[in-house]
Design a protein around this motif. Structure first.
Motif, mmCIF file in Angstrom:
data_model
loop_
_atom_site.group_PDB
_atom_site.id
_atom_site.type_symbol
_atom_site.label_atom_id
_atom_site.label_comp_id
_atom_site.label_asym_id
_atom_site.label_seq_id
_atom_site.Cartn_x
_atom_site.Cartn_y
_atom_site.Cartn_z
ATOM 1 N N ARG A 1 38.941 48.084 32.420
ATOM 2 C CA ARG A 1 40.378 48.073 32.143
ATOM 3 C C ARG A 1 40.867 46.633 32.169
ATOM 4 O O ARG A 1 40.533 45.890 33.107
ATOM 5 N N ASN A 2 41.621 46.264 31.171
ATOM 6 C CA ASN A 2 42.229 44.926 31.095
ATOM 7 C C ASN A 2 41.200 43.810 31.276
ATOM 8 O O ASN A 2 41.460 42.815 31.947
ATOM 9 N N GLY A 3 40.018 43.971 30.721
ATOM 10 C CA GLY A 3 38.996 42.939 30.811
ATOM 11 C C GLY A 3 38.351 42.806 32.178
ATOM 12 O O GLY A 3 37.721 41.801 32.464
ATOM 13 N N GLU A 4 38.511 43.810 33.046
ATOM 14 C CA GLU A 4 37.886 43.793 34.363
ATOM 15 C C GLU A 4 37.049 45.052 34.535
ATOM 16 O O GLU A 4 37.305 46.069 33.901
ATOM 17 N N ALA A 5 36.063 44.976 35.424
ATOM 18 C CA ALA A 5 35.181 46.118 35.693
ATOM 19 C C ALA A 5 35.570 46.742 37.031
ATOM 20 O O ALA A 5 35.850 46.032 37.999
ATOM 21 N N PHE A 6 35.562 48.079 37.068
ATOM 22 C CA PHE A 6 35.909 48.808 38.277
ATOM 23 C C PHE A 6 34.858 49.859 38.577
ATOM 24 O O PHE A 6 34.373 50.530 37.660
ATOM 25 N N LEU A 7 34.504 50.006 39.849
ATOM 26 C CA LEU A 7 33.561 51.025 40.299
ATOM 27 C C LEU A 7 34.350 52.291 40.591
ATOM 28 O O LEU A 7 35.240 52.298 41.433
ATOM 29 N N PHE A 8 34.003 53.362 39.903
ATOM 30 C CA PHE A 8 34.721 54.621 40.022
ATOM 31 C C PHE A 8 33.783 55.690 40.566
ATOM 32 O O PHE A 8 32.638 55.786 40.149
ATOM 33 N N GLY A 9 34.244 56.482 41.509
ATOM 34 C CA GLY A 9 33.460 57.611 42.006
ATOM 35 C C GLY A 9 32.609 57.317 43.225
ATOM 36 O O GLY A 9 31.931 58.203 43.718
ATOM 37 N N ALA A 10 32.616 56.093 43.719
ATOM 38 C CA ALA A 10 31.864 55.777 44.939
ATOM 39 C C ALA A 10 32.689 56.217 46.143
ATOM 40 O O ALA A 10 33.904 56.044 46.172
ATOM 41 N N THR A 11 32.011 56.795 47.129
ATOM 42 C CA THR A 11 32.697 57.285 48.322
ATOM 43 C C THR A 11 32.261 56.461 49.521
ATOM 44 O O THR A 11 31.070 56.377 49.809
ATOM 45 N N ILE A 12 33.232 55.881 50.208
ATOM 46 C CA ILE A 12 32.982 55.186 51.477
ATOM 47 C C ILE A 12 33.798 55.929 52.523
ATOM 48 O O ILE A 12 35.030 55.866 52.516
ATOM 49 N N THR A 13 33.100 56.655 53.391
ATOM 50 C CA THR A 13 33.763 57.465 54.404
ATOM 51 C C THR A 13 34.276 56.567 55.524
ATOM 52 O O THR A 13 33.506 55.822 56.121
ATOM 53 N N PRO A 14 35.579 56.637 55.826
ATOM 54 C CA PRO A 14 36.108 55.769 56.885
ATOM 55 C C PRO A 14 35.620 56.199 58.261
ATOM 56 O O PRO A 14 35.347 57.377 58.504
ATOM 57 N N LEU A 15 35.491 55.230 59.141
ATOM 58 C CA LEU A 15 35.118 55.530 60.520
ATOM 59 C C LEU A 15 36.296 56.198 61.218
ATOM 60 O O LEU A 15 37.455 55.946 60.884
ATOM 61 N N ASN A 16 36.014 57.032 62.205
ATOM 62 C CA ASN A 16 37.108 57.702 62.914
ATOM 63 C C ASN A 16 37.843 56.750 63.859
ATOM 64 O O ASN A 16 38.885 57.099 64.386
ATOM 65 N N VAL A 17 37.324 55.556 64.059
ATOM 66 C CA VAL A 17 37.991 54.566 64.906
ATOM 67 C C VAL A 17 38.730 53.525 64.057
ATOM 68 O O VAL A 17 39.090 52.472 64.559
ATOM 69 N N ALA A 18 38.940 53.843 62.755
ATOM 70 C CA ALA A 18 39.636 52.895 61.881
ATOM 71 C C ALA A 18 41.090 52.750 62.320
ATOM 72 O O ALA A 18 41.634 53.594 63.020
ATOM 73 N N SER A 19 41.684 51.679 61.875
ATOM 74 C CA SER A 19 43.054 51.369 62.277
ATOM 75 C C SER A 19 44.025 52.466 61.832
ATOM 76 O O SER A 19 43.852 53.069 60.770
ATOM 77 N N THR A 20 45.049 52.709 62.628
ATOM 78 C CA THR A 20 45.990 53.795 62.341
ATOM 79 C C THR A 20 47.073 53.386 61.352
ATOM 80 O O THR A 20 47.675 54.248 60.720
ATOM 81 N N HIS A 21 47.330 52.099 61.184
ATOM 82 C CA HIS A 21 48.398 51.672 60.274
ATOM 83 C C HIS A 21 47.909 51.424 58.850
ATOM 84 O O HIS A 21 48.690 51.050 57.990
ATOM 85 N N ILE A 22 46.626 51.653 58.592
ATOM 86 C CA ILE A 22 46.072 51.497 57.243
ATOM 87 C C ILE A 22 45.693 52.877 56.728
ATOM 88 O O ILE A 22 45.023 53.649 57.418
ATOM 89 N N ILE A 23 46.119 53.188 55.504
ATOM 90 C CA ILE A 23 45.754 54.468 54.889
ATOM 91 C C ILE A 23 44.415 54.274 54.192
ATOM 92 O O ILE A 23 44.292 53.447 53.281
ATOM 93 N N CYS A 24 43.413 55.034 54.629
ATOM 94 C CA CYS A 24 42.052 54.902 54.110
ATOM 95 C C CYS A 24 41.832 55.915 52.991
ATOM 96 O O CYS A 24 41.909 57.116 53.221
ATOM 97 N N ASP A 25 41.552 55.420 51.786
ATOM 98 C CA ASP A 25 41.233 56.284 50.650
ATOM 99 C C ASP A 25 39.742 56.157 50.373
ATOM 100 O O ASP A 25 39.300 55.135 49.843
ATOM 101 N N PRO A 26 38.930 57.174 50.729
ATOM 102 C CA PRO A 26 37.475 57.049 50.602
ATOM 103 C C PRO A 26 36.976 56.908 49.165
ATOM 104 O O PRO A 26 35.933 56.317 48.931
ATOM 105 N N THR A 27 37.712 57.427 48.179
ATOM 106 C CA THR A 27 37.227 57.414 46.797
ATOM 107 C C THR A 27 38.036 56.479 45.904
ATOM 108 O O THR A 27 38.087 56.684 44.699
ATOM 109 N N ARG A 28 38.641 55.463 46.472
ATOM 110 C CA ARG A 28 39.467 54.579 45.650
ATOM 111 C C ARG A 28 38.611 53.793 44.661
ATOM 112 O O ARG A 28 37.405 53.585 44.877
#
Length: 159
Positions: free
Chosen positions: A57-84
């Motif tokens: 998109r727009n002359g840039e490459a993006f990885l789509f469909g990769a899943t990174i599962t957040p740790l359960n001790v991740a920060s509470t003020h950041i919204i973690c999207d595993p499939t972004r």
């Protein structure tokens, strides 16, 4: 005798299905634009690139469909999207060749492996062309023959 290559200690995730589904014409190493919680999750090996591919998109490459599962001790003020969708860090020449071949020649770009290179998370992407069913059967037949050949050689050397 050549043995099957072992998965290195720096490998985070492999996409074994990619080599079964596609002919890999060219492999390119790319960096990933990650957030802090994603790096921590990768350090603990919580990644899956089985269904991932690369879009442009727009002359840039993006990885789509990769899943990174957040740790359960991740920060509470950041919204973690595993499939972004994550941006790939490629130079202009590599981007131009990938965009050209995918738009013209019917290639697709799939993720092959995710690994550490020094302190950086890298992803190996492959320029791929889809296999037909008879090609997959031929690969399976070749693999089974290699196993049978090794077994025959092992038994012949014993006697």
């Amino acid at each position: 005798m050549s043995k099957k290559p072992k998965v290195a200690a720096n490998t985070i995730a492999l996409n074994k299905r990619a080599r079964h589904e596609y002919f890999i014409e060219e492999e390119i190493e790319s960096g990933l634009e990650l957030q802090g919680w994603e790096v921590k999750a990768l350090r603990s090996g919580k990644a899956n690139i089985g269904d991932s591919y690369v879009t442009f998109r727009n002359g840039e490459a993006f990885l789509f469909g990769a899943t990174i599962t957040p740790l359960n001790v991740a920060s509470t003020h950041i919204i973690c999207d595993p499939t972004r969708t994550r941006r790939l860090l490629l130079n202009r020449r590599e981007l131009a060749t990938l965009i050209g071949k995918t738009s013209r020649d019917g290639f697709t770009v799939v993720a092959l492996s995710l690994y550490w290179k020094n302190a950086w998370a890298k992803i190996k992407i492959g320029l791929a062309k889809g296999k037909k069913l008879h090609d997959k059967r031929e690969d399976i037949k070749d693999r089974e023959w290699q196993v049978a050949k090794q077994r025959i050689m092992k038994n012949a050397n014993r006697g």
